[in-house]
Enzyme design. Structure first.
Site, short mmCIF file in Angstrom:
data_model
loop_
_atom_site.label_atom_id
_atom_site.label_comp_id
_atom_site.label_asym_id
_atom_site.label_seq_id
_atom_site.Cartn_x
_atom_site.Cartn_y
_atom_site.Cartn_z
N TYR A 19 0.84 -1.20 0.00
CA TYR A 19 0.00 0.00 0.00
C TYR A 19 0.88 1.25 0.00
O TYR A 19 0.67 2.17 -0.78
CB TYR A 19 -0.93 -0.02 1.22
CG TYR A 19 -1.93 1.10 1.25
CD1 TYR A 19 -3.17 0.98 0.64
CD2 TYR A 19 -1.64 2.31 1.89
CE1 TYR A 19 -4.10 2.00 0.68
CE2 TYR A 19 -2.55 3.34 1.93
CZ TYR A 19 -3.78 3.18 1.32
OH TYR A 19 -4.69 4.22 1.35
N HIS A 23 1.38 4.11 -3.05
CA HIS A 23 1.11 5.52 -2.81
C HIS A 23 2.37 6.38 -2.96
O HIS A 23 2.28 7.54 -3.35
CB HIS A 23 0.46 5.72 -1.44
CG HIS A 23 -1.00 5.45 -1.47
ND1 HIS A 23 -1.53 4.18 -1.46
CD2 HIS A 23 -2.05 6.31 -1.54
CE1 HIS A 23 -2.84 4.27 -1.52
NE2 HIS A 23 -3.19 5.55 -1.58
#
Length: 105
Positions: A19, A23
């Protein structure tokens, strides 16, 4: 003055590093779409004990955030992130709004 918004999402177990990696490499056209919709000062925090993600963002008064689900880049991002978090049938992240309780300006 900008309006703060906060919400919670859920990360699947073991997906925190991926994750973060995704990002850290956010697509420039997605970042531009978020800014164009009036979103700024956007942060996401992880509670490592529960895998809960807490997002806080600010909106310009004339924001058009509600139009983002119709943006192709937003739909592609949701598809890209769907394997990492709890999502709806259209791969939009499941979001739970958070109630403001305290603010120290």
């Amino acid at each position: 003055m900008s309006q703060p918004i906060a919400f919670r999402m859920m990360l699947k177990p073991g997906m925190a590093e991926e994750y973060r990696r995704r990002h850290d490499a956010i697509w420039p056209d997605l970042a531009e779409a978020l800014r164009a919709a009036g979103i700024h000062d956007y942060s996401i925090f992880l509670d490592e004990e529960t895998n809960a993600l807490f997002a806080v963002l600010r909106l310009h008064p004339d924001d058009t955030r509600d139009t983002l689900p119709g943006e192709p880049v937003m739909q592609r991002w949701w598809d890209y992130m769907a394997d990492l978090m709890e999502v709806r049938a259209d791969n939009r992240p499941v979001e739970a709004p958070l109630t403001p309780m305290f603010y120290l300006p």
